[in-house]
Design an enzyme around this catalytic site. Structure first.
Site, short mmCIF file in Angstrom:
data_model
loop_
_atom_site.label_atom_id
_atom_site.label_comp_id
_atom_site.label_asym_id
_atom_site.label_seq_id
_atom_site.Cartn_x
_atom_site.Cartn_y
_atom_site.Cartn_z
N HIS A 100 0.87 -1.21 0.04
CA HIS A 100 0.01 -0.02 0.03
C HIS A 100 1.03 1.16 -0.01
O HIS A 100 2.01 1.32 0.49
CB HIS A 100 -0.97 0.10 1.34
CG HIS A 100 -1.49 -0.89 1.54
ND1 HIS A 100 -1.20 -2.19 2.21
CD2 HIS A 100 -3.03 -1.28 1.63
CE1 HIS A 100 -2.15 -3.05 2.43
NE2 HIS A 100 -3.17 -2.56 1.89
N ASP A 103 2.42 2.17 3.32
CA ASP A 103 3.33 1.07 3.93
C ASP A 103 4.85 1.38 3.72
O ASP A 103 5.57 0.83 4.47
CB ASP A 103 3.14 -0.25 3.22
CG ASP A 103 1.87 -1.09 3.54
OD1 ASP A 103 0.91 -0.72 4.16
OD2 ASP A 103 1.60 -1.92 2.40
C1 XUL Z 1 -7.32 -6.56 4.61
C2 XUL Z 1 -6.67 -7.14 3.46
C3 XUL Z 1 -5.94 -5.99 2.77
C4 XUL Z 1 -5.99 -6.09 1.43
C5 XUL Z 1 -4.90 -4.95 0.57
O1 XUL Z 1 -8.41 -7.68 5.10
O2 XUL Z 1 -6.58 -8.22 2.90
O3 XUL Z 1 -4.51 -6.06 3.31
O4 XUL Z 1 -5.22 -7.27 1.04
O5 XUL Z 1 -5.48 -3.88 1.00
#
Ligand code: XUL
Ligand code: CO
Length: 438
Positions: A100, A103
């Site tokens: 993300h 992150d």
């Molecule tokens: C949350 C989840 C996230 C997604 C990316 O449950 O799985 O980490 O993979 O936003």
């Protein structure tokens, strides 16, 4: 500077090995059904769990130290995480990562400064990618942690928040393209509602689709040819999330004409939260031509939330790999959206989580290939529908050349059909055990 000084490169030592820091089943170059294990299983590291999360929960702060020798919340720390992440992936032989935007940097109060930091860190990551050959599987924008997204991002009631989400998506796409990401992902954690008393569902879904369409238009304009993904999840953090499961997400994508650009990223623990098996959501995606990628983890049948555990259940991994093999593989990868349990807070635990996950999927692949080669399951399924291929009436039904009147007359002549043949579930389950433990 080396971050994990106590850990050497993790090697395959085979099932007899008792070395806690070796693979027992994941043998990257072993060929299964004509392809190397590492080609069947393009593993990815999830930046957020592995490099950011220290095991904090609602009842207590972090147990694991993820500072990697730098002051948290600084760009030095962001770079230390890059160093640690690449060393970690290299030591495990992992070829991809997923991230993300927030992150990889500490988010600033002002979007311009946040974006400057993203430029700086992505330059730094690019160098590491070139040095190591490690690639980006997908990028995404975190549009669920910041309080501004308490009512969602695409689905928010605030036009300013929507605009901010759009800006964040634009930048996250820019960084994903810069890092050569194979795909761009939307996980709609806050795209849902707590109560219909304050919610216009149609309005919100139209707006989510608008944001996705803008994302596709922008990325294609930049020359991005990869897939977009939706990652379905029924609940948590919201009570009701719009991307409930694979079937719901596919319906949404088709309704809004997004199905050519999007595929699905199926996460084990999300499928089970939706009341499905993992293989169910994989099958629904694959049969609709929309199986893109996998977030590999597992939940806990005793708990009703997303525990994001490292995959351990070999039966489950086998059923997953059977779906993947039957689908002819996936274009995405296997991202370990998984975290160590809070009391497993050491550096060894970080590596052992991945060793467990990779070995579990390697076993799943081996056993799925054995099940397919054994052939009894596939033959049973084929034979089960034989009446449609062998009988006149069956042939007419599946070639769309009959109608209710004709079938009415046929049924009257028949009087009553025989029972449709035993489903033989218990026998089929015993076949699985016999393939597993021969
Ligand atoms: C949350 C989840 C996230 C997604 C990316 O449950 O799985 O980490 O993979 O936003
Ligand atoms: Co996920």
């Amino acid at each position: 500077m080396e971050k994990f000084t106590t850990i050497k490169k993790i090697k395959y030592e085979g099932p007899e090995s008792k070395n806690p820091l070796a693979f027992k089943y994941y043998d990257a170059d072993r060929v299964i059904m004509g392809k190397k294990m590492k080609e069947h299983l393009p593993f990815a590291m999830a930046w957020w769990h592995n490099l950011c999360a220290g095991g904090a929960d609602m009842f207590g702060r972090a147990t694991a130290n993820k500072s990697f020798g730098a002051k948290e919340g600084t760009m030095e720390h962001a770079k230390a995480k890059v160093d640690a992440g690449f060393e970690f992936m290299q030591k495990l032989g992992i070829e991809y990562f997923c991230f993300h935007d927030v992150d990889i940097i500490p988010e600033a109060d002002d979007i311009k400064e946040t974006n400057r930091r993203l430029d700086e860190i992505s330059d730094y990551i690019l160098v590491k990618m070139q040095e190591t050959g490690i690639k980006c599987l997908w990028g995404t924008a975190n549009m669920f942690s910041n309080p501004r997204y308490c009512n969602g991002a695409g689905s928010t009631n605030s036009a300013d928040v929507f605009a901010f989400a759009a800006a964040q998506v634009k930048k996250a796409i820019d960084i994903t393209i810069k890092l050569g990401g194979k795909a761009y992902l939307f996980w709609g954690g806050r795209e849902g509602y707590e109560t219909l008393l304050n919610t216009d569902v149609k309005f919100e879904q139209d707006n989510i689709a608008r944001l996705m369409k803008m994302a596709v238009a922008y990325a294609r304009k930049q020359g991005f040819t990869g897939d977009f993904y939706i990652e379905p999840k029924p609940k948590e953090p919201m009570k009701h999330q719009y991307d409930f499961d694979a079937a719901t997400a596919i319906g949404f994508l088709r309704y809004y004409g997004l199905d050519k650009d999007f595929k699905l990223n199926i996460e084990t623990n999300h499928a089970t939260l939706a009341g499905h098996t993992f293989e169910h959501d994989l099958r629904i995606s694959a049969m609709n031509g929309m199986l893109g990628s996998i977030d590999a983890n597992q939940g806990d049948y005793l708990l009703g939330w997303d525990t994001d555990e490292f995959p351990f259940d070999v039966y489950n991994a086998t059923m997953c790999m059977r779906e993947v093999l039957m689908a002819g593989g996936i274009t995405g990868g296997f991202n370990f959206d998984a975290k160590n349990r809070r009391p497993s807070y050491t550096v060894e635990d970080m590596f052992q989580g991945y060793i467990l996950g990779m070995d579990t999927f390697a076993l799943g692949l081996i056993k799925a290939a054995e099940l397919i080669e054994d052939g009894r399951l596939d033959k049973f399924i084929k034979d089960r529908y034989a009446s449609y291929y062998d009988s006149e009436v069956g042939k007419k039904i599946i070639s769309d050349s009959t109608n209710l009147e004709e079938l009415f007359a046929y049924a009257e002549k028949l009087g009553a059909p025989e029972l449709p043949g035993s489903g033989k579930q218990e026998y089929l389950q015993s076949v699985i055990n016999s393939v597993f433990f021969k």
